[in-house]
Write a protein that holds these residues in place. Structure first.
Motif, short mmCIF file in Angstrom:
data_model
loop_
_atom_site.label_atom_id
_atom_site.label_comp_id
_atom_site.label_asym_id
_atom_site.label_seq_id
_atom_site.Cartn_x
_atom_site.Cartn_y
_atom_site.Cartn_z
N ASN A 12 0.84 -1.21 0.00
CA ASN A 12 0.00 0.00 0.00
C ASN A 12 0.87 1.25 0.00
O ASN A 12 1.86 1.33 0.73
N PHE A 13 0.50 2.22 -0.83
CA PHE A 13 1.12 3.54 -0.83
C PHE A 13 0.08 4.54 -0.31
O PHE A 13 -1.12 4.28 -0.36
N TRP A 14 0.56 5.68 0.14
CA TRP A 14 -0.32 6.79 0.50
C TRP A 14 0.08 8.02 -0.30
O TRP A 14 1.27 8.20 -0.60
N VAL A 15 -0.90 8.86 -0.62
CA VAL A 15 -0.61 10.07 -1.38
C VAL A 15 -1.61 11.16 -0.98
O VAL A 15 -2.79 10.88 -0.79
N PRO A 16 -1.14 12.40 -0.81
CA PRO A 16 -2.09 13.51 -0.65
C PRO A 16 -2.86 13.66 -1.96
O PRO A 16 -2.25 13.72 -3.04
N GLN A 17 -4.16 13.71 -1.87
CA GLN A 17 -5.00 13.69 -3.07
C GLN A 17 -5.48 15.09 -3.40
O GLN A 17 -6.30 15.67 -2.70
#
Length: 486
Positions: A12-17
């Protein structure tokens, strides 16, 4: 590209959307508003995302809509590293911090003094479920959002655990916030929880997900252990240093170093680990090909047309133990779908040309990688050279009947990129031939690939000294005439 808050090859990656829900350009540098912090599995904006959901802190009014909850931000108040991200959300006066593990992440929200501080959980559209469990300070749910390449039972199950009790709860279905409900199953489900906060009060949230089951998501949450966000970030930094430190660069030019390490960072994000560790410590995966939970490795989110020339030869040289696992994953892909992948995200996707899985398999073995089922991969590359996937035309070889009979894919039979396919197939046949020789396969079995490896010659046009599409009758395609186009 986007700022992937992740570990190397993480699930899993996270990114500011900054983009809207479903937009492949999830984060653009010229944007000035963040709509949420999204768990993402996106390898490219054109392939888009799957299994995504978002978290967003808000203050003041309880809002769910992605435009209403969005907050202005500045890059001057943003810290972005692979292992730690921090940003100030001006509209809500909240600082958000994220530190990831492979399948989980720690969030920390620093709130202002407020009677109404909230956290939004948005499970996105196309079918989702969210449930608030106040007695455990917990939110669970699943998202089914995807862009193709998934079985009918595909879900990404998620769990969030807060360190502060909820004084406000609401379920959201189709944009309607209902404080009388704790769960919602809908095309577009979500939840809001809230609490009163002191100035500078920090609320910690631990998040994980699983493609296997809700129980496995809870198990994946244990990756965080008892560490706080600083400790998780420090461990992530060490992992990144170990992986990036495989190469030592000597250069006094900071721009050169930034360019090099930015590219190296992106080179070890994909292909993504698509496997999980069960309660017994065994490697398991949800198959994006047949929907079953099966033992062994699985990797995804890479297009071999894009990566066979550079990325995989690089992995074989610098990270051979990782590519050994990836080869095991290819064995499983073949067993579960009948084909090796060409563009996987998470299952077979229709994109680009060529049969470059042959190159991926041959290069790994010829570079000396061992310890996986090469015999099954040998059968797989032979099969892929003489078949095409029944539903995904870029998997296997589209036009293989023409190619095997005529020595090229014709221009006038309705198959696009026919010259490119011919050149790719010829190279891939050479790879299969070289692999067969290394495996000491009988000459009668591999000589056909040696012969077909020369098929590229069939498209050489001596008049133009270039490769050129050829019709089924052996004549070259009509030359391009710019005058026809005005």
């Amino acid at each position: 590209t986007y700022p992937a808050i992740a570990l190397p090859w993480g699930m899993n990656f996270w990114v500011p959307q900054t983009g809207k829900m479903g937009d492949g350009w999830a984060y653009t540098y010229d944007a000035d508003k963040i709509r949420g912090f999204k768990q993402t599995h996106q390898p490219s904006p054109w392939i888009n995302d799957y299994g995504q959901f978002a978290i967003m802190p808000v203050t003041g009014e309880a809002v769910f809509n992605q435009d209403q909850r969005a907050s202005w931000f500045s890059h001057k108040a943003e810290t972005a590293t692979p292992y730690y991200y921090k940003v100030y959300l001006a509209d809500h006066d909240v600082v958000t911090e994220i530190a990831p593990t492979e399948r989980a992440a720690a969030f920390r929200f620093t709130f202002p003094e407020n009677d109404h501080s909230y956290v939004v959980v948005d499970a996105f559209d196309k079918g989702s479920f969210v449930k608030v469990i106040p007695s455990e300070n917990k939110i669970i749910g699943y998202t089914t959002k995807n862009s193709g390449g998934v079985p009918a039972n595909f879900k990404n199950y998620f769990v969030l655990v807060f360190d502060k009790p909820f004084t406000y709860t609401a379920a959201v279905a189709s944009g309607v916030i209902d404080t009388n409900k704790l769960e919602a199953t809908d095309n577009h489900a979500g939840a809001l929880i809230g609490f009163k906060t002191r100035k500078g009060e920090q609320v910690n949230v631990r998040v994980a997900s699983s493609f296997i089951s809700p129980e496995q998501a809870e198990l994946n949450l244990k990756e965080l252990g008892t560490d706080n966000i600083e400790q998780i970030a420090a461990k992530g930094r060490k992992v990144w240093n170990d992986v990036l430190g495989r190469i030592e660069v000597k250069d006094d030019d900071i721009d050169h170093l930034r360019t090099f390490y930015s590219c190296l960072y992106r080179s070890v994000l994909f292909p993504r680990s698509f496997y999980e560790i069960d309660a017994k410590g065994d490697v398991m995966h949800y198959s994006p090909y047949n929907g079953e939970v099966l033992p062994g490795y699985m990797f995804t989110d890479t297009g071999f047309w894009d990566t066979f020339r550079c990325l995989f030869p690089f992995l074989n040289l610098m990270y051979p133990s990782m590519n050994t696992k990836m080869q095991e994953g290819l064995v499983n892909t073949y067993k579960e779908s009948g084909f090796l992948p060409e563009w996987a995200s998470p299952g077979h996707r229709g994109c680009m040309v060529g049969n470059n899985s042959a190159s991926i398999v041959a290069d790994a073995y010829l570079k000396g990688l061992k310890g996986y089922d090469i015999e099954t991969l040998w059968e797989a590359v032979k099969h892929g050279a003489n078949a095409v996937h029944p539903k995904v035309g870029s998997t296997g070889r589209l036009g293989y009947e023409y190619y095997n009979k005529l020595g090229y894919v014709p221009y006038n039979v309705g198959i696009n990129e026919n010259a490119a396919r011919t050149l790719e197939y010829a190279y891939d046949d050479w790879c299969i031939y070289q692999l067969g020789k290394a495996l000491k396969k009988p000459k009668k079995e591999i000589e056909i690939f040696a012969k077909r490896a020369m098929n590229y010659k069939n498209l050489y046009d001596p008049e133009h000294k270039l490769m050129r599409g050829k019709n089924e009758d052996g004549t070259f395609q009509s030359p391009f005439n710019p005058l026809k186009w005005g």
